[in-house]
Design a protein around this motif. Structure first.
Motif, short mmCIF file in Angstrom:
data_model
loop_
_atom_site.label_atom_id
_atom_site.label_comp_id
_atom_site.label_asym_id
_atom_site.label_seq_id
_atom_site.Cartn_x
_atom_site.Cartn_y
_atom_site.Cartn_z
N LYS A 131 2.29 2.09 -3.41
CA LYS A 131 1.36 2.64 -4.40
C LYS A 131 1.46 4.15 -4.54
O LYS A 131 1.17 4.69 -5.59
N TYR A 176 -11.18 4.78 -18.58
CA TYR A 176 -12.62 4.65 -18.46
C TYR A 176 -13.28 5.35 -19.65
O TYR A 176 -13.20 6.57 -19.77
N PHE A 229 4.91 5.53 -6.96
CA PHE A 229 5.22 5.47 -8.39
C PHE A 229 4.02 5.86 -9.25
O PHE A 229 2.87 5.80 -8.83
N HIS A 282 0.81 -1.21 0.00
CA HIS A 282 0.00 0.00 0.00
C HIS A 282 0.85 1.27 0.00
O HIS A 282 0.54 2.23 -0.70
N GLY A 308 -11.12 -1.95 -15.15
CA GLY A 308 -11.28 -0.76 -14.33
C GLY A 308 -10.76 -1.00 -12.92
O GLY A 308 -10.10 -0.14 -12.33
N LEU A 309 -11.03 -2.18 -12.40
CA LEU A 309 -10.57 -2.52 -11.05
C LEU A 309 -9.05 -2.63 -11.02
O LEU A 309 -8.41 -2.13 -10.11
N THR A 310 -8.51 -3.29 -12.04
CA THR A 310 -7.06 -3.45 -12.10
C THR A 310 -6.38 -2.09 -12.11
O THR A 310 -5.39 -1.86 -11.41
N ASN A 311 -6.93 -1.19 -12.88
CA ASN A 311 -6.37 0.15 -12.97
C ASN A 311 -6.38 0.81 -11.59
O ASN A 311 -5.38 1.34 -11.13
N LEU A 312 -7.52 0.72 -10.90
CA LEU A 312 -7.62 1.36 -9.59
C LEU A 312 -6.69 0.71 -8.57
O LEU A 312 -6.24 1.37 -7.63
N SER A 313 -6.40 -0.56 -8.75
CA SER A 313 -5.58 -1.25 -7.76
C SER A 313 -4.16 -0.71 -7.71
O SER A 313 -3.40 -1.02 -6.81
N LEU A 314 -3.79 0.09 -8.72
CA LEU A 314 -2.43 0.63 -8.73
C LEU A 314 -2.30 1.89 -7.89
O LEU A 314 -1.20 2.35 -7.63
N TYR A 315 -3.44 2.46 -7.50
CA TYR A 315 -3.38 3.73 -6.79
C TYR A 315 -3.59 3.54 -5.30
O TYR A 315 -4.28 2.61 -4.87
N PRO A 316 -3.02 4.45 -4.52
CA PRO A 316 -3.16 4.35 -3.06
C PRO A 316 -4.55 4.80 -2.62
O PRO A 316 -4.73 5.94 -2.21
N LEU A 317 -5.53 3.93 -2.70
CA LEU A 317 -6.88 4.29 -2.30
C LEU A 317 -6.96 4.41 -0.78
O LEU A 317 -6.25 3.73 -0.06
N ILE A 335 -7.72 10.85 -6.15
CA ILE A 335 -7.31 9.61 -5.48
C ILE A 335 -5.95 9.79 -4.83
O ILE A 335 -5.72 9.38 -3.70
#
Ligand SMILES: Nc1ncnc2c1ncn2[C@@H]1O[C@H](COP(=O)(O)OP(=O)(O)OP(=O)(O)O)[C@@H](O)[C@H]1O
Ligand SMILES: [Mg+2]
Lengths: 242, 448
Positions: free
Chosen positions: A73, A86, A76, A70, B89-98, A101
């Motif tokens: 993330k 999208y 990078f 985490h 879409g999920l894969t893309n979001l998984s790269l960001y620090p949510l 985000i």
């Protein structure tokens, strides 16, 4: 800084990356080259965390990829070779989403990117309608949002027009000067030679060679071949490497 | 506002506005017809059950609600293991620090997205329940929503634990919801104050979930990387059949397309496995029916075969089994409607012929009059031809969007079957016109 040691990635039938160890230092633009299927994208996907099963260690600064996913993330930015954006957001909305985000205030940066990449006319259109090059620009811009410490670009600049290419180069050079680490894979050797300070050559998953610009100049002077000729002979007869 | 929610709503909004006015109007009209028609029918049935069969209001609602919940529960693992890892879409979001809340919203959004068909079916059911049982129903609906959210939340948490294998996760998941139901049942049986206690149980459940979520939320995306499908090379030597070995009984213009269809089926292990497994399950069920419900055999075999064909061909819209056609294929290559539909028809009819053969054998073993057998075979043949035809239409119309195509397929099948038996002659005529209209649209999709 990114540190990779003994990275091996296996797919059911192939070893895509074979025991690669490398250290990517701050302030340097690295070029990653190699023939199709050499394992460049697999290597990069393991770095960004899209491939979960591999052997070896990956560190971003002192954070280990397996333990601190985490935290990494936020360290990078990544632009993939085939961006999946999208389709029913506009380019502008997409970039703002990424900024939200990442929790950065990127209004001015987004405006600057918009003009750098010549997106003025299409910025409020749905991504659905974008050309391939425009999608890549948005994906690249998204990777730049918030200026993350490490930038990982997988053939991200392929479809760019000359003006945007020129501007991207300046952006990357500035970032590198400010101490960011940049890894850029590409098939265009000329681009890699012009933009990067170090060049990494992968072939069949193995690390063939790692050159600095001086070494390349040296090779040119010594053998009388330009870099692409050297690349071809290196890939075809690996024993000629350093 | 939560960034994920904001931009996903935005996306829906943009999508709706990007549709042409005609299409928007069509969607609304179809929805209204579907909705009012089913609500009407269901109100009638519910009233009948309430009036004649001495069922209490709570009993009826509980049955319906639990049925829906069961669907949610059973579909959840499938969604997580098979659909989520394919979701770009999920894969893309998984790269960001949510953030914590963003990660939760993301999962919920995609979860609901895959349940949309259930939600679409559930809305008329709810409305009908409300109409026939009164406004207390609102509370029940609330209850259902909470429960299904609870259960899906549970799944998220179990999946978020990194080191579990798929079977362990399965086991944990079903154990959890078993416990949940047991506690629920105890509360239900020991008190007649059904409602308040249930809410209490759910509330406690949420507290437990929250605790787990706090500890594990950072690995919400683990399942995406673990179960993302890899392409197996071995499919290549799966089939020794090559392009050049096909007999030329099929018309020359259709042949290349036919071969394309056949090869992509035979070389896709998943597809072949699906065909064999569904036929196998069907056989077992039919044998069981013949043993235990001997007298219902004739009805069962027609109904089950029709269900099998319907269910089986819905996989035409799942990219694991059948790839979508490329834009190039539809728009650039000079292909005509009849070529495409005939190739689909020929390649799929082999399987239907097999089913017909199985039905024939089963009915012969069971011992029905020949006339009746022919009758059953006739019904099945007509239905399967109809399904194949609908599939071809839908696949052409939504060639670039398999999921929407899948929904349209189910919708059309239900719609035509129901309408064909309703409103005397008006229903069938309306259906016929809709199908002619679809035929016309799909014909126009091809490059000409
Ligand atoms: N999802 C996958 N499943 C199975 N094998 C894969 C998968 N992705 C890649 N491979 C295999 O791994 C090897 C390396 O592929 P990779 O995409 O990393 O190469 P690349 O250097 O990026 O090539 P290109 O220059 O064409 O982008 C190839 O042999 C490829 O066939
Ligand atoms: Mg690549």
């Amino acid at each position: 800084m990114i540190k990779v040691s003994n990275l091996t990635i296996r797919y059911p039938e192939v070893v895509a990356v074979d025991n690669v160890s490398i250290q990517l230092k701050e302030g340097i633009i690295y070029g990653l080259v190699g023939p199709n299927g050499a394992g460049k994208s697999s290597f990069i996907k393991a770095l960004v965390g899209l491939i979960a099963e591999y052997d070896g260690d990956i560190y971003f600064d002192e954070f280990s990829r397996s333990k601190d996913r985490h935290i990494i993330k936020s360290l990078f930015g990544y632009a993939p070779e085939d961006p999946d954006l999208y389709p029913y957001l506009t380019g502008k909305e997409y970039l703002h989403m990424i900024a939200d985000i990442r929790q950065v205030d990127a209004n001015s940066q987004i405006k600057a990117l918009q003009s750098d990449f010549g997106l003025d006319n299409v910025f409020d259109d749905l991504i659905n309608r974008y050309s391939h090059g425009m999608r890549q620009k948005i994906s690249f811009a998204a990777a730049l949002i918030g200026e993350p410490k490490n930038l990982i670009l997988d053939e991200a600049l392929n479809g760019f027009d000359p003006i945007s290419q020129y501007n991207s180069k300046n952006i990357l050079l500035t970032l590198a000067r400010n101490g960011h680490t940049i890894l850029l894979s590409s098939h265009v050797l000329e681009l890699v030679e012009n933009w990067c300070q170090e060049i990494i050559i992968l072939n069949e998953g193995k690390l063939l060679a790692e050159y600095t610009l001086e070494q390349i100049e040296d090779i040119k002077a010594r053998t009388g071949k330009d870099f692409s000729e050297h690349f071809v002979s290196l890939v075809q007869r690996p024993s000629e490497g350093l | 506002m939560n960034a994920i929610l904001k931009y996903h709503v935005r996306q829906l909004f943009n999508y709706w506005h990007h549709l042409k006015f005609r299409i928007r109007a069509e969607i609304i009209i179809l929805f209204i017809i579907f909705y009012s028609f089913f609500t009407d029918k269901l109100v009638f049935y519910f009233n009948q059950i309430l009036d004649y069969q001495d069922t209490s209001l709570t009993g009826l609602s509980t049955i319906v609600l639990h049925l829906l919940m069961l669907i949610v529960i059973l579909s959840t693992p499938f969604i997580y293991f098979n659909l989520f890892p394919r979701q770009k879409g999920l894969t893309n979001l998984s790269l960001y620090p949510l953030k914590k809340s963003e990660a939760l919203t993301t999962l919920m959004i995609y979860f609901v997205k895959y349940q949309i068909i259930i939600i679409l079916i559930a809305t008329p059911v709810f409305t009908a329940l409300m109409l026939s049982t009164g406004p207390l129903m609102l509370l029940y609906i609330l209850f259902l929503l909470c429960s299904s959210l609870f259960l899906s939340g549970l799944m998220v948490l179990i999946l978020a634990s990194k080191y579990l294998s798929r079977s362990r996760i399965f086991y944990q998941y079903f154990l959890f919801f078993f416990l949940y139901f047991v506690s629920f049942a105890i509360v239900y049986w020991t008190t007649y104050l059904f409602f308040y206690y249930t809410i209490l149980v759910i509330f406690c459940g949420w507290i437990v979930l929250l605790r787990y979520w706090n500890a594990r939320w950072q690995s919400w995306d683990h399942v995406l990387n673990r179960y993302r499908p890899v392409v197996q090379k071995s499919t290549q030597n799966m089939s020794k059949l090559t392009y050049f070995q096909f007999p030329s009984a099929i018309p020359k213009t259709v042949r290349p397309l036919f071969i394309k269809e056949i090869l992509s089926h035979i070389r896709n292990k998943n597809y072949m496995r699906l065909k064999i497994i569904s036929l196998f399950i069907y056989l077992i069920i039919m044998i069981l029916v013949d043993i235990f419900y001997h007298e219902y055999f004739t009805t069962a075999i027609s109904l089950l075969t029709i269900l099998l064909i319907w269910e089986h061909y819905s996989h035409q819209f799942n990219e694991k089994y059948v790839m979508k056609e490329t834009r190039f294929f539809i728009k650039v290559l000079p292909i005509k409607f009849y070529q495409y539909s005939l190739s689909k028809f020929f390649s799929e009819f082999l399987y239907i012929a097999l089913i017909l053969f199985v039905v024939l054998i089963l009915t012969l073993i069971h011992g029905i009059a020949l006339f009746k057998i022919l009758n059953i075979l006739g019904i099945i043949t007509i239905f399967s031809l109809f399904v194949l035809y609908i599939i071809t239409l839908i696949r052409i119309i939504f060639y670039d969007n398999p999921r929407v195509a899948g929904y349209a397929y189910h919708f059309l099948i239900i719609f035509t079957v129901v309408m064909s038996f309703s409103f005397y002659l008006v229903g069938p005529i309306v259906t016929l016109f809709i199908i002619i209209y679809l035929h016309f649209i799909s014909n126009r999709q091809f490059a000409r």
